[in-house]
Design an enzyme around this catalytic site. Structure first.
Site, PDB file in Angstrom:
ATOM      1  N   LEU A 298     -33.466 -22.982  77.217  1.00  0.00           N
ATOM      2  CA  LEU A 298     -33.671 -24.275  77.173  1.00  0.00           C
ATOM      3  C   LEU A 298     -32.708 -24.817  75.893  1.00  0.00           C
ATOM      4  O   LEU A 298     -32.145 -25.947  76.137  1.00  0.00           O
ATOM      5  CB  LEU A 298     -35.055 -24.842  77.056  1.00  0.00           C
ATOM      6  CG  LEU A 298     -35.850 -24.424  77.917  1.00  0.00           C
ATOM      7  CD1 LEU A 298     -37.472 -25.062  77.632  1.00  0.00           C
ATOM      8  CD2 LEU A 298     -35.387 -25.067  79.364  1.00  0.00           C
ATOM      9  N   GLY A 299     -32.628 -23.939  74.912  1.00  0.00           N
ATOM     10  CA  GLY A 299     -31.854 -24.474  73.736  1.00  0.00           C
ATOM     11  C   GLY A 299     -31.851 -23.495  72.599  1.00  0.00           C
ATOM     12  O   GLY A 299     -32.566 -22.377  72.830  1.00  0.00           O
TER      13      GLY A 299
ATOM     14  N   ASP B 216     -36.691 -34.040  59.835  1.00  0.00           N
ATOM     15  CA  ASP B 216     -35.424 -33.861  60.695  1.00  0.00           C
ATOM     16  C   ASP B 216     -35.603 -34.779  62.113  1.00  0.00           C
ATOM     17  O   ASP B 216     -35.323 -34.100  63.366  1.00  0.00           O
ATOM     18  CB  ASP B 216     -35.204 -32.420  61.036  1.00  0.00           C
ATOM     19  CG  ASP B 216     -33.806 -32.061  61.674  1.00  0.00           C
ATOM     20  OD1 ASP B 216     -32.931 -32.755  61.312  1.00  0.00           O
ATOM     21  OD2 ASP B 216     -33.864 -31.031  62.341  1.00  0.00           O
TER      22      ASP B 216
ATOM     23  N   GLY C 165     -33.177 -19.256  66.346  1.00  0.00           N
ATOM     24  CA  GLY C 165     -33.249 -18.428  67.497  1.00  0.00           C
ATOM     25  C   GLY C 165     -32.997 -19.193  68.515  1.00  0.00           C
ATOM     26  O   GLY C 165     -32.221 -20.057  68.868  1.00  0.00           O
TER      27      GLY C 165
END
Length: 307
Positions: free
Chosen positions: A10-11, A128, A16
């Site tokens: 997915l990303g 973030d 990682g």
């Protein structure tokens, strides 16, 4: 994680990858954050798990943060399991290919302010906040959003002067200048996100700390308000909504409160929720965010070793 449970990636990031997997016990699809086995990444994963455990005291029905289901080891990698969500707000923005109306922004802002108020009520700073770390659920009539990625999140007590982490476009000026900061940096980032959603572009697109500070000073320094007002109303990328002119003025006023340079005067997450911008449009407007007192509090060391 084997081929039988891994569906797709997915990303991907420096930590990682995030993979869509199948839980073999429940047969449900989940999102698994697979952290690299490197020492620095390993420590960050441990810190993230500590924050996630601390967040268990929040009311999951109203806090608007991703729900996590624990962690496990795959060889030398720490894997953290989360609920599977739809798509990132960044991808949703690209799909829409336009600025959002104030009417569309109102519920998004309220939900994100609720998420921050929830985190701040237990002394956690996200660190973030950006469209990439906000997930949207399009299955409802009104867009639902949830805050994700607590890899950089920290307790307020663990914030250190001089740290400047996260994504540059959303960094508060106190971080850029290396002065002491607190959880109000999340509110600055929220203001930047809402400005970006409204305009369809970054408010301060600096490539370096110097560039960012120059943009901020030029916009909010001489003079502080007129440039921001004129800049927003003359931006062609911001979709005009004649029926909500009053809402637009209040929205800009609220964004300015979130982007106040003086930290002591910057609005906090609960004050965002109580702002008149949300009057008569949010059913539970006056509900205060507070942690569930029935849950026990644990220090950072105990939450890691007491799984």
């Amino acid at each position: 994680i084997d081929d039988a449970t891994l569906n797709k990636i997915l990303g991907e990031g420096s930590f990682g990858v995030v993979a869509k997997c199948r839980n073999t016990e429940t047969q449900k699809s989940v999102a698994v954050k697979v952290n690299k086995g490197q020492e620095g990444v390993l420590q960050q994963a441990i810190s993230e798990i500590a924050v996630l455990k601390r967040m268990r005291c929040l009311d999951r029905d109203i806090c608007n943060v991703v729900q996590w289901d624990g962690f496990f080891f795959d060889k030398e990698n720490i894997c953290i399991t989360f609920e599977l969500l739809d798509m990132s707000l960044r991808d949703y923005m690209k799909e829409q290919d336009r600025g959002f109306t104030v009417g569309e922004l109102k519920p998004i802002l309220y939900q994100l302010a609720t998420a921050l108020a929830s985190l701040h009520s237990i002394g956690i700073t996200h660190m973030d906040l950006k469209p990439d770390n906000i997930m949207v659920d399009r299955s409802h009539q009104q867009l639902k959003v949830k805050l994700i990625d607590f890899g950089l999140a920290r307790p307020v007590s663990a914030l250190h002067q001089g740290d400047c982490i996260g994504t540059l476009f959303y960094c508060a000026p106190e971080m850029l200048l290396g002065v002491p900061f607190d959880e109000s940096i999340d509110i600055w980032a929220l203001g930047q996100v809402m400005a970006e959603l409204a305009m369809g572009c970054w408010l301060y697109p600096g490539d370096t700390h110097y560039d960012m500070l120059r943009y901020i000073v030029e916009t909010q320094g001489q003079p502080p308000d007129d440039l921001l007002d004129n800049g927003w109303y003359t931006k062609q990328n911001m979709k005009q909504d004649a029926d909500h002119h009053r809402d637009q003025k209040m929205f800009i006023s609220l964004i300015k409160s979130m982007l106040t340079l003086d930290v002591s005067n910057r609005i906090n997450a609960q004050q965002v929720l109580d702002h008149e911008f949300f009057a008569a449009s949010i059913p539970q407007k006056n509900k205060k965010i507070k942690p569930n007192k029935n849950k026990t509090k644990k220090n950072l060391l105990s939450v890691i070793i007491s799984k």
